[in-house]
Every structure is written in C-alpha cells, then in structure tokens.
Design an enzyme around this catalytic site. Structure first.
Site, PDB file in Angstrom:
ATOM      1  CE1 TYR A 128      -4.361  -0.213  -0.492  1.00  0.00           C
ATOM      2  CE2 TYR A 128      -4.077  -2.130   0.903  1.00  0.00           C
ATOM      3  CZ  TYR A 128      -4.836  -1.401   0.017  1.00  0.00           C
ATOM      4  OH  TYR A 128      -6.065  -1.846  -0.363  1.00  0.00           O
ATOM      5  CD  GLU A 140      -2.951 -31.629  11.179  1.00  0.00           C
ATOM      6  OE1 GLU A 140      -2.630 -32.805  11.406  1.00  0.00           O
ATOM      7  OE2 GLU A 140      -3.681 -31.302  10.237  1.00  0.00           O
ATOM      8  CG  ASP A 164      -5.929 -34.570  11.975  1.00  0.00           C
ATOM      9  OD1 ASP A 164      -6.034 -34.714  13.209  1.00  0.00           O
ATOM     10  OD2 ASP A 164      -6.561 -33.720  11.328  1.00  0.00           O
TER      11      ASP A 164
END
Lengths: 424, 424
Positions: free
Chosen positions: A167, A253, A305
């Site tokens: 910006y 995780e 997982d």
C-alpha cells in the site's frame, strides 16, 4: 484378559462407567519412570549435538558455490548491503553503462533437495534484470522501490506486513503479488531471510508450557498463560532469552488437541513445551519452533491427524515448502519425530471403526505422491506407515481418541507413547 | 497553505523525505490534551451506565414470555437442570407415557430484531420431539446422548470442542452437523449459553494493552505481552478479575493494523486495550469483548476496512449473527462506535486514488442489503456513510493509510480521530 473383555462386550465408544473400557490405561508406568526415560533421551540428544555432529551446511558439502541459501542478517547489515548495492548502481550509471540487478532464479528448475541437509535449497542460476529494456523496466523499478522501502524500515527499526508494503505505492505495484514476488527476489539478492528485512507475516500460532522467553523486551512465562496460551510473536528477531526445563517439544497440528493439553496442563505432568500453528504452519510459528529446537536442544515430537495432510504439514515444519526454498535453512526444524496419530495406531489403540474415515480419491493420490517425496523415502518407518494408510484407505483425526473419553489423549495415549518411546 | 502545496506538487504516496507531505500531522494537539478529552468521555459513560440507564432486558420490555434468551449458568446449575429434566423423563416413562423433549425453534421465522435492545432474539415457538415417533426417534436419541455428555463435562469440570463431542459417538451422530445442531437445541432447552455447557470454540483473537485479567488462575498483564499479544482464552468462564486504567477499547478488524499498533505500543501513548479477532469474529473474542465492555465500562471504538464486510463484521460484534440469535444477549457488545476507516475518510484524509479499490457487483449488493438492516437504519450517521460508499463505489482497506508512511495509522490518523472525537 482378552477373553473376559470379549464376554463383557464393552462399548468402546463411551467412557461413562468407569476405567474398564479404557484401552491400555493399565499398562502405564508411574509418571516418574516415564520422565526418567525422557531425561535420558534429552541428555543424549544434547551431548551429541554439542559435541561431534554439528549441523551440516552447504559449505560442509562443498555446495556453497553451486547452491544458494539465505541467512538471518542484522538490520545494520541489511542496511549496509542495500547501500553498497545502490552505490555500485550509481557508479554503473555514471560510467554510462545504465544499471541492472542480478536476481537469483527461484523457479522449480532451480530447486534441489539435498538429502544430507534434508532440505530443499536453491541452485545458483541467476538472471539479469536491466533497467534499459522494455521487458524488464517495470520489474527493475519495483525492485528499486522495494529496496528503498526496506532501507526505510532499517532506519526506523519497525516491522510491517507485506500488505503494508504494497500500500505504500499501489500506483507502481498495481497488485500485491507483484510487490510480494519482488520482496522474495530482494531477500535472495541480499542473501538474507525475509524476516531480516523486517517484513513479517501475520502470526496465528500459540505456545504454552515450560518455556520462558522475551518478546520485544517483555519476559513471558508460558506456564502462566492460562488456557489461551501466548500468541507467537510475528517478528522472530525480537524473540530471545529462551529458558526451559522441558524434556521435549510437543508440536500439535490442530487447535482442539492443543486446548485439551493446555487445560489439563499436560506440561506440568510431563515437562514440555506445547506449540501449534492451528493448521497450516505459518512462517512465524516455523521460525519460533526452529529457534526453540536450536537454542534448547530438545526433541520435537509431532502430533498430527493420521491423513496425508497431517504428514504434509509435518514435512513443511521439517524440510520446508517449495515456494520459500531459498530460506529453508532458517524455516525448517531438523529431526522432527512422528509421534502420532500414525496409521498403525488405529489398530493398535483399537480406534472404533466408525471413527476411521474413508479416504477420498484425492487423499489417496496425495498419499501416493508423498511416498515419492525424498523426505518420506529417507525414513523407512514413515514409508511403512504411509503405505499402510494408502492400503487401508482409512484416515483418522486426533479427535478420534475422544471415543475413549475426552481426556484419553492427555491421560493415556500420550503418556503411553512417551513411555514406549513410540515415535519414528 | 493549499496554494503552496499545489506548487510543490507533493508525492503523497511517499514518506521518505520529511514531514511536509503527511496530511493533518500539524493539526494534532499534544497527547495530554487528547487524553484529557478521552478521560471526560469515559467518566461520563461510567456515571451514566452506573446510575440511571441500566441495560434493558426482555423483562423490561414485557417480552420475557414472548421471547427467549439464554443466560450464563454455573456448571452446578447446568448439572442440576439436566438432572431435573432426566427425572421428569423417568417419571413420564414410569407413568406409561413414554417421553419427549420440548425444543425451542431456532428457525428464521422464529427470530425477531428488538430495536430497544438492538439485538436479534428468539420468539417463543417450540416443537415437541417425542421418542416414540419414527420421524423424531433419532433426534431424540441424539438429544439424550448430548445431555449425558454435557452432564459428564459438568462432573469432570473440563472443556471440550464441538469436534471432541462429535467423536465420542460417531456411530450415533454420523456427522458433526447433527451433534452441533442438537448442542444448540440443548442450550436453548436448558436456557443457557453454549459456553455454560463447557463446549468451546477454537479461539483466534489476541489482546494487548492496558488490561490485567486472570486466565484459568494465571494473572495476565497485557502490557507485558510483547508484540504477539495474549491469545484470547477459549473458555470465558475461566476469565476473571479484569482491571484496567484504559480510557477506551480499540477493536481492530485485521491482523496487520493490530501488529502496527502493538509494535508501536500505541496503548502506552493513549491508554487503551487493543483487541482483534483477525477477521471474522469468533465466539471467544465476542464473549471477551463483551466482558471487557461490561466490567470495565469503556467506550469501544472500531477500526475496520471501509467496505461492506468491515461494517458487517462490526454488526456481528454489535448485534449478533443470525444463527446464534438465541444467545445474542451474551455474545453482543452494545454501543460500539464506528471510528474508521469510514467512506468519508477517503476524501477527508486524501487517500490517494490508486489506494481506493473499485467495489465489485457483489460488494455493492452487500452494501445495499446492509442499508436495509435494522442495525444500520437506527444510526443515521452510518446510513449516510454507507450511502456514500455505495454511491462512490469505492472501498479501502485500513492499510491504505500506509501510503502516508508505515506509521501514519498510529502517529496521525488515530490520534486525530481521538482528538476530534470523530466516531459515529
């Protein structure tokens, strides 16, 4: 015992009437015995890492010329590098030769996995970016502007995000991908990490447990951070003074498992530091994990997982992502152990059939692709586990352990894993 | 002055050569003067809220019978409610009448916006869920199981996520939407918030600044949390002992602006508490904001992007989201002021044209839809601003202020806003 169980036909998916149904709880040794084992492991890790086997570098492999890596530089060095670069440009212009930047190529063809380092690095290909050329004049202007903005950050000693950077000159950059890309180019050109440029990523990780460190001058005691934990600072260069009596780092995780462990203050039962990026690892969490590992010399145990994405996330922590390979030395944490949930745990811990989810076609493809990756292949144990996953076509989340009671994770599964040193 | 500026043709998009180009910097009064004004505002807010105008409730509006809201209940009360409910079921079964639950309807047709409260609430429609009916037997079983699991949480005094809850009985719940839906039903049936059930949402918010509070027994001083800040705890019931010498709460939509303010320790220049949910507000951050507002009685000033989503996020903090309307009293923070970036700021602060982005068709539609919403219509200033946005078809992010220098937000924009009490 097995017989007796069969006759009682226990409902494994409920934990409301007592201890009987909780698998393996009776195999747990007293905490003190488990801690003793862990102390031995941590001590041997520390002595080995402090004496002989120091961390390999590209130099040790005689690859320093053929490959390129960036390092953390002080703000003063970055400022100095920019000033020398600009001086050489000025000289070139005054000599009537115009100017151009030599920019390291970051494309896939210029990337290399180095097994000895267990990391992806950049090869040495560069390309010239001349100002006086219609096809490169824009990119050269952007590069110059980014160098100027980073120089300002050095002078002011403040940190900004990539979005802030964009910006400051929307007219020139047009869209953020253009300033982002050139920012990575500038990192490579100056040979320093992006965080050395004081351009930081939004943080989302949290840490809790047996760790004390300073964040921008404030001393933080992570055993006194309640359940919410301490947000991991976005700027690693203001993190320091790490102290810990932990025996290992538990890398989690996802959020839900983190919350369970934080509420149960697992780190007080087994001295450890618990850290999570809440899913996909962000740069701040990766830098923080590496810093802990390097300064505290603790084993890192990963709780993911049991699916291809869990392993993929582990690999990003361990050996980097492809689009930031030039910075792999600083972003990756060596020697992370895969604690669980591993595909073989599903049977071993008798995870109920209905908590095992069928893998989708995409899951199976991702799993097979991972089997071809170098970082998996170098670890025979991982290959075996992943092969089992792809063969059984079943996955499971960490939360699947809740079928034995909400606290099975912290009260049985993890202590038993630690007791048996069951990691790969 | 304006003339002189024109002649110098300043490049507003750079801040590298001095103060001249920074709009409005010279209008700033000394900090002490601004703080004096703020002290007056906070004091008057405190005296008015402590004396006459206490917060309206459904009771005050004689709507207590026609509408339904839930409240925070202690764990003991939740346990007690479940036990009474189960006793009444047992009696009904023993009387040979089987059993059924009376479940409040949470559909859109049963929702009502109450202007006096500035919140969405539930009307009083309920439906019967009998066990001995083929179409409701499954849902009734799930409801019973959820009641049993929540009862366990009460006994153990632990918190779990919705995901944990689902995994305790995958065979029955089949997919998580089923256990989630019934969990909301159970909240309504027992008349308590979801957090009273000890079922929590993953947190992603952070807080920094002049606030001390206790998280699960640990005292947290948010002025000593470095740049990363303190992660907002997922379980509001373990948050307490809030103390603060702040004069206002600054609610920031996004991470990047939060990082700027945290690094600059804006809260030390103007005593305040800075909080962000990093985008879409999560339940934990909403509960935390409300608790701060209620206990500390401070004005809440919101710093959002100037686009329809910024205003929508503000509305979720202020008057709730539709799918949790039964809990609106606990999740919403009354009287949040819209500080910026407001559509009229774009011209007022001379945001460069290239930092104003064109609104998409979808943006414009969302903006027009918002103009029809009650929470916008009740505030004429907001209507005016939003109308301007839709008319000019331009939006801007908070980061657009970086075009005047990375620290324009913390050094000029916010101080001037505070000085001019420029909020709606």
């Amino acid at each position: 015992m097995a017989d007796k169980r069969k006759r009682r036909r226990p409902d494994l998916s409920s934990d409301d009437d007592g201890e009987v149904h909780i698998p393996f709880k009776n195999r747990l040794k007293p905490d003190a015995a488990i801690i003793k084992t862990l102390e031995g492991i941590t001590a041997s890790l520390r002595s080995s890492s402090s004496s002989s086997s120091k961390t390999l570098t590209l130099n040790d492999l005689s690859l320093a010329n053929a490959c390129r890596e960036v390092t953390d530089l002080s703000l003063a060095s970055v400022q100095c590098s920019i000033e020398s670069l600009v001086l050489s440009i000025a000289r070139s212009i005054l000599a009537g030769e115009g100017f151009s930047f030599s920019v390291p190529s970051r494309g896939a063809a210029n990337q290399l996995y180095v097994p000895e380092l267990d990391r992806i690095v950049l090869k040495d290909k560069s390309s010239l970016r001349p100002y006086a050329n219609i096809s490169t004049v824009r990119k050269t202007s952007i590069t110059t502007r980014i160098l100027q903005l980073v120089h300002q950050l050095c002078l002011k000693n403040i940190h900004v995000t990539k979005r802030d950077l964009f910006y400051t000159d929307v007219k020139l950059f047009q869209d953020q991908t253009q300033s982002d890309t050139v920012l990575d180019d500038v990192s490579c050109m100056l040979g320093c990490t992006r965080s050395s440029l004081n351009v930081i990523a939004a943080e989302k990780g949290v840490v809790v447990g047996r760790l004390i460190f300073s964040d921008n001058g404030d001393m933080i005691d992570c055993t006194k951070m309640g359940m919410g934990g301490k947000a991991i600072p976005p700027n690693i260069d203001r993190v320091g003074d790490m102290q810990s009596d932990a025996l290992f780092i538990l890398l989690v995780e996802k959020d839900a498992a983190y919350i369970r462990l934080a509420e149960d203050r697992f780190y007080n039962r087994f001295p450890c530091i618990i850290v999570t990026a809440k899913g996909q690892p962000d740069v701040a969490t990766r830098l923080f994990l590496r810093k802990m590992k390097m300064e505290l010399k603790l084993p890192v145990l990963a709780l993911m997982d049991s699916d291809p994405y869990g392993l993929k996330i582990l690999s990003v922590y361990g050996c980097g992502s492809k689009n930031m390979s030039y910075d792999s030395a600083n972003l990756t944490t060596p020697d992370i152990k895969w604690l669980g949930i591993r595909p073989s745990d599903l049977d071993k811990y008798k995870i109920p059939e209905q908590c095992r989810l069928p893998m989708t076609e995409q899951d199976i493809k991702t799993g097979k692709d991972l089997l071809e990756e170098d970082f998996v292949k170098k670890n025979p144990g991982w290959v075996e586990e992943l092969t089992l996953m792809v063969k059984t076509k079943k996955k499971a989340e960490i939360q699947a352990l809740s079928s034995f009671g909400f606290q099975y994770l912290s009260e049985v599964y993890l202590p038993l894993k630690l007791q048996q040193q069951d990691w790969l």
